[in-house]
Design a protein around this motif. Structure first.
Motif, PDB file in Angstrom:
ATOM      1  N   SER A 349      -5.730 -67.450 -24.842  1.00 47.58           N
ATOM      2  CA  SER A 349      -5.750 -68.427 -23.475  1.00 47.58           C
ATOM      3  C   SER A 349      -7.228 -68.718 -23.407  1.00 47.58           C
ATOM      4  CB  SER A 349      -4.491 -68.152 -22.693  1.00 47.58           C
ATOM      5  OG  SER A 349      -4.739 -66.832 -21.841  1.00 47.58           O
ATOM      6  N   PRO A 350      -7.080 -70.033 -21.858  1.00 46.85           N
ATOM      7  CA  PRO A 350      -8.978 -70.266 -21.821  1.00 46.85           C
ATOM      8  C   PRO A 350      -8.839 -68.684 -20.740  1.00 46.85           C
ATOM      9  CG  PRO A 350      -7.553 -72.224 -22.325  1.00 46.85           C
ATOM     10  CD  PRO A 350      -6.315 -70.604 -22.058  1.00 46.85           C
ATOM     11  N   HIS A 351     -10.301 -68.819 -20.529  1.00 47.01           N
ATOM     12  CA  HIS A 351     -10.819 -67.755 -19.999  1.00 47.01           C
ATOM     13  C   HIS A 351     -12.371 -69.135 -19.636  1.00 47.01           C
ATOM     14  CE1 HIS A 351      -8.375 -64.965 -18.485  1.00 47.01           C
ATOM     15  NE2 HIS A 351      -7.923 -64.624 -19.269  1.00 47.01           N
ATOM     16  N   ASN A 352     -12.965 -69.263 -18.829  1.00 44.27           N
ATOM     17  CA  ASN A 352     -14.512 -69.151 -19.173  1.00 44.27           C
ATOM     18  C   ASN A 352     -15.381 -68.055 -17.983  1.00 44.27           C
ATOM     19  OD1 ASN A 352     -14.522 -69.780 -16.545  1.00 44.27           O
ATOM     20  ND2 ASN A 352     -15.315 -72.284 -16.979  1.00 44.27           N
ATOM     21  N   PHE A 353     -16.734 -68.347 -18.494  1.00 41.49           N
ATOM     22  CA  PHE A 353     -17.391 -66.788 -17.348  1.00 41.49           C
ATOM     23  C   PHE A 353     -18.017 -67.551 -16.669  1.00 41.49           C
ATOM     24  CE2 PHE A 353     -20.693 -62.955 -17.087  1.00 41.49           C
ATOM     25  CZ  PHE A 353     -19.139 -62.263 -16.814  1.00 41.49           C
ATOM     26  N   HIS A 408     -17.204 -64.282 -12.714  1.00 44.57           N
ATOM     27  CA  HIS A 408     -16.013 -64.547 -12.631  1.00 44.57           C
ATOM     28  C   HIS A 408     -14.987 -65.596 -13.421  1.00 44.57           C
ATOM     29  CE1 HIS A 408     -16.367 -68.080  -9.884  1.00 44.57           C
ATOM     30  NE2 HIS A 408     -17.301 -67.067  -9.251  1.00 44.57           N
ATOM     31  N   CYS A 409     -14.109 -65.651 -13.968  1.00 34.52           N
ATOM     32  CA  CYS A 409     -13.337 -66.564 -14.587  1.00 34.52           C
ATOM     33  C   CYS A 409     -13.098 -67.682 -13.878  1.00 34.52           C
ATOM     34  CB  CYS A 409     -12.200 -66.136 -15.151  1.00 34.52           C
ATOM     35  SG  CYS A 409     -11.391 -67.780 -16.022  1.00 34.52           S
ATOM     36  N   HIS A 410     -14.162 -68.932 -14.275  1.00 29.14           N
ATOM     37  CA  HIS A 410     -13.367 -70.630 -13.511  1.00 29.14           C
ATOM     38  C   HIS A 410     -12.867 -70.990 -13.290  1.00 29.14           C
ATOM     39  CE1 HIS A 410     -15.501 -72.959 -10.304  1.00 29.14           C
ATOM     40  NE2 HIS A 410     -16.657 -72.195  -9.987  1.00 29.14           N
ATOM     41  N   LEU A 411     -11.645 -70.215 -13.980  1.00 25.13           N
ATOM     42  CA  LEU A 411     -10.533 -70.766 -14.053  1.00 25.13           C
ATOM     43  C   LEU A 411      -9.715 -70.764 -12.452  1.00 25.13           C
ATOM     44  CD1 LEU A 411     -10.745 -71.948 -16.320  1.00 25.13           C
ATOM     45  CD2 LEU A 411      -8.840 -71.108 -17.026  1.00 25.13           C
ATOM     46  N   LEU A 412      -9.910 -71.440 -11.603  1.00 34.82           N
ATOM     47  CA  LEU A 412      -9.807 -70.898  -9.844  1.00 34.82           C
ATOM     48  C   LEU A 412      -8.313 -70.403  -9.860  1.00 34.82           C
ATOM     49  CD1 LEU A 412     -11.128 -73.847  -8.375  1.00 34.82           C
ATOM     50  CD2 LEU A 412     -12.708 -72.068  -9.099  1.00 34.82           C
ATOM     51  N   ARG A 413      -7.764 -70.033 -10.645  1.00 38.36           N
ATOM     52  CA  ARG A 413      -6.159 -69.569 -10.999  1.00 38.36           C
ATOM     53  C   ARG A 413      -6.160 -68.262 -10.685  1.00 38.36           C
ATOM     54  NH1 ARG A 413      -0.863 -72.302 -10.094  1.00 38.36           N
ATOM     55  NH2 ARG A 413      -2.078 -73.401  -9.153  1.00 38.36           N
ATOM     56  N   HIS A 414      -7.467 -67.967 -11.801  1.00 41.60           N
ATOM     57  CA  HIS A 414      -7.251 -66.974 -12.469  1.00 41.60           C
ATOM     58  C   HIS A 414      -8.582 -65.770 -11.387  1.00 41.60           C
ATOM     59  CE1 HIS A 414      -6.262 -67.930 -16.951  1.00 41.60           C
ATOM     60  NE2 HIS A 414      -5.444 -68.547 -15.864  1.00 41.60           N
ATOM     61  N   GLU A 415      -9.624 -66.612 -11.175  1.00 42.56           N
ATOM     62  CA  GLU A 415     -10.651 -65.959 -10.340  1.00 42.56           C
ATOM     63  C   GLU A 415      -9.949 -65.815  -8.789  1.00 42.56           C
ATOM     64  OE1 GLU A 415     -13.319 -68.927  -8.974  1.00 42.56           O
ATOM     65  OE2 GLU A 415     -13.702 -67.185  -6.766  1.00 42.56           O
ATOM     66  N   GLY A 418      -7.380 -62.664  -9.604  1.00 41.59           N
ATOM     67  CA  GLY A 418      -8.511 -61.675  -9.673  1.00 41.59           C
ATOM     68  C   GLY A 418      -9.393 -60.849 -11.049  1.00 41.59           C
ATOM     69  N   LEU A 419      -9.156 -61.842 -11.810  1.00 45.14           N
ATOM     70  CA  LEU A 419     -10.486 -61.724 -12.964  1.00 45.14           C
ATOM     71  C   LEU A 419     -11.668 -62.811 -12.086  1.00 45.14           C
ATOM     72  CD1 LEU A 419      -9.960 -64.142 -15.984  1.00 45.14           C
ATOM     73  CD2 LEU A 419     -11.777 -62.940 -15.849  1.00 45.14           C
ATOM     74  N   MET A 420     -11.923 -61.994 -11.413  1.00 45.85           N
ATOM     75  CA  MET A 420     -13.933 -61.540 -10.889  1.00 45.85           C
ATOM     76  C   MET A 420     -13.882 -59.947 -10.770  1.00 45.85           C
ATOM     77  SD  MET A 420     -14.738 -64.042  -7.588  1.00 45.85           S
ATOM     78  CE  MET A 420     -13.475 -63.385  -6.490  1.00 45.85           C
TER      79      MET A 420
HETATM   80 CU    CU Z   1      -9.591 -67.415 -16.718  1.00 44.01          CU
END
Ligand code: CU
Ligand code: C2O
Length: 426
Positions: A349-353, A408-415, A418-420
Motif C-alpha cells: 500500500s502507499p507510503h511516501n518519504f 517520515h511518511c507524509h501521509l499524515l495519519r501514518h506519520e 509512528g512512521l517517523m
Molecule cells: Cu505511509
C-alpha cells in the motif's frame, strides 16, 4: 522589515469558521484568518523571522517544509507552542528559489491540524528563478494552487477517524480553500505552483487536451523545462508547471487515476478516483508571455562521494521495525558529508518519504535512473510498494547534537501513528 534588515512575519494559528458550501458555515482553523494562511516570501540571503502565536485550544507547532535551517528553528514536534504562547523562529535563507510550504507538526496531531486548515506557502526567490524567464506576477500569471480533499456532512467539515489504509480520502476537492475553483487567465502562459496539501491522497495532475511544461519541483528549478502529460504528486510534493492558453478558451486541470504502483486494493487508497481540480478560463485577448529559458540551472550531488549508506524500511507504521519515539535519536550524520539513503516501501500500500533540512536527489529506483520529473531537487517522494529508492543528500552548515530533525511518511495519519524517525547532524 525590521531595522536590522530581518524580514519579520507573524502567524497566528486560530480557530475560525468558513463557508465552503451554500448556506453552511463550518468550524475551521487558519493562520491569521479562517482557513489556510498567507503566502510568505523571501529572497536567498535574507534573514527572516516568523513569530508564531498559538491561539488554538491545544498545542501546535509550525514546520517550514523544505527549508534548510537550524534544527531548533525547524518547527517539528520538539518546538511545541502551547496555547497562548508565541514562538519566534529565525534563520537565514540559504538555498535555491523554490515553492516551499509551512504546516503544523505536533506530535500525533499533525493530520488533524493540517486537515482543519493550517497550511500556507513559503516562496523563495533567487537570481536563478528570476533568470528562468517564468511568469512571475503573483496572482496574475504566477498562481498558488493548494490542492486538498475534504469530506463534508451537511456542510460541516468532517474528519473520518476510521479512514482506510492511507488515512482520510475526501471526495470534495478544494483549491486554496475553494470548491469548484476557476482561474481567469489573462496571459498566454500561466504558471501554476501546485502543492499537494492533502493529508493522504496522491494525485495525477494533467489536462485532457494539452500537455504542460514542468519547470520546478520541491527544491526548485529543474535543469531544464520538461514537457509532460501528467505529474503524480503525493502529499507535500510540489510542482511548478506552465500552461499555454488560447484566447477565449477553457481547459480543466484534472486529477486522473494515479499510478500508485503494486498496491493490493487500488480503489481503497484512491487509485480509481478522478477529479476536476481547477478550471482555467482565458480572456478574449491575452497579454503575450515570454518563453522560459531553454536551460535553467546546474546541480547534482555525486553519489560516488557518499561516505555512508543507510537503509530505511517502511512497513506498517514503523521504520526499520521501530515507531517514532521523541526520546530516541535514530540516526546521527556528520556535517559536510554526502550520504545515500536507501528507502524501501515494504508494504503493498502507499507510503511516501520526506526528509527535513535537506533537498535530496534520486540516484535510482530499483537501479534505474529516475524519470525527468523526479530528477530534480526533492524533499518528498512517493514510494511505490516493493521498490527501493536510493537518495543522495548532503548535510551542511548546521549542527546540533541535542536537537533532531525528522524523516517520515507524509501521509499524515501514518506519520501520527509512528512512521517517523529522528536524525541529528553532528
Ligand atoms: Cu505511509
Ligand atoms: Cu511537511 Cu515533517 O513535514
Amino acid at each position: 522589515v525590521a531595522a536590522d534588515g530581518t524580514r519579520v512575519f507573524t502567524l497566528d494559528a486560530r480557530e475560525g469558521s468558513s463557508q465552503f458550501l451554500d448556506d453552511a458555515t463550518t468550524a475551521t482553523w487558519g493562520f491569521n484568518g479562517d482557513f489556510l494562511g498567507p503566502t510568505l516570501r523571501a529572497e536567498r540571503g535574507e534573514q527572516v523571522a516568523v513569530e508564531v502565536t498559538n491561539s488554538l485550544p491545544e498545542a501546535t507547532s509550525v514546520h517550514w517544509h523544505g527549508m534548510h535551517l537550524p534544527a531548533t528553528m525547524d518547527g517539528g514536534p520538539h518546538q511545541s507552542v502551547e496555547p497562548g504562547q508565541t514562538w519566534r523562529a529565525e534563520w537565514t535563507i540559504n538555498q535555491p528559489g523554490a515553492t516551499l510550504w509551512y504546516h503544523p507538526h505536533p506530535h500525533g496531531r499533525t493530520e488533524q491540524h493540517v486537515y482543519k486548515g493550517l497550511a500556507g506557502l513559503f516562496l523563495l526567490d533567487d537570481g536563478e528563478t528570476e533568470a528562468a524567464g517564468l511568469p512571475s506576477a503573483y496572482g496574475v500569471d504566477d498562481i498558488p494552487v493548494i490542492v486538498q480533499d475534504k469530506s463534508f456532512d451537511d456542510g460541516e467539515l468532517t474528519i473520518d477517524d476510521g479512514g482506510n489504509e492511507v488515512g482520510l480520502l475526501g471526495s470534495t476537492i478544494m483549491v486554496n480553500g475553494t470548491i469548484g475553483a476557476v482561474l481567469d487567465v489573462t496571459t498566454e502562459i500561466v504558471r501554476l505552483r501546485i502543492l499537494n496539501g492533502s493529508t493522504a491522497r496522491t494525485y495525477s495532475f494533467g489536462f485532457d487536451d494539452r500537455s504542460f511544461t514542468l519547470v520546478a519541483t520541491d527544491g526548485g528549478l529543474l535543469r531544464a523545462p520538461v514537457e509532460l502529460d501528467r505529474i503524480r504528486l503525493s502529499p507535500a510534493e510540489r510542482a511548478e508547471i506552465l500552461v499555454r492558453m488560447e484566447p477565449g478558451t477553457e481547459t480543466m486541470l484534472h486529477s486522473f487515476k494515479p499510478e500508485l504502483g503494486r498496491v493490493v486494493v487500488p480503489f481503497a487508497v484512491g487509485g480509481n478516483d478522478e477529479f476536476d481540480v481547477l478550471r482555467l478560463r482565458a480572456a478574449d485577448s491575452l497579454t503575450p508571455s515570454a518563453e522560459p529559458a531553454a536551460a535553467f540551472t546546474e546541480f547534482g550531488l555525486d553519489a560516488e562521494t557518499a561516505t555512508t549508506t543507510r537503509t530505511f524500511q517502511l512497513q506498517d507504521r514503523e521504520i526499520n521495525g521501530q515507531r517514532m519515539d521523541l526520546g530516541r535519536i535514530d540516526e546521527s550524520v556528520y556535517v559536510d558529508t554526502t550520504e545515500i539513503w536507501e528507502v524501501r516501501n515494504q508494504d503493498l500500500s502507499p507510503h511516501n518519504f520526506h526528509v527535513h533540512d535537506v533537498q535530496f536527489e534520486i540516484v535510482d529506483i530499483d537501479g534505474d535512473a529516475p524519470p525527468p520529473e523526479l530528477a530534480g531537487r526533492k524533499d518528498t517522494i512517493y514510494t511505490e510498494p516493493q521498490r527501493t529508492y536510493r537518495l543522495v543528500m548532503r548535510f551542511e552548515e548546521y549542527t546540533d547534537p541535542a536537537m533532531p530533525y525528522m524523516f517520515h511518511c507524509h501521509l499524515l495519519r501514518h506519520e501520527d501513528e509512528g512512521l517517523m524517525g529522528q536524525f541529528v547532524v553532528l
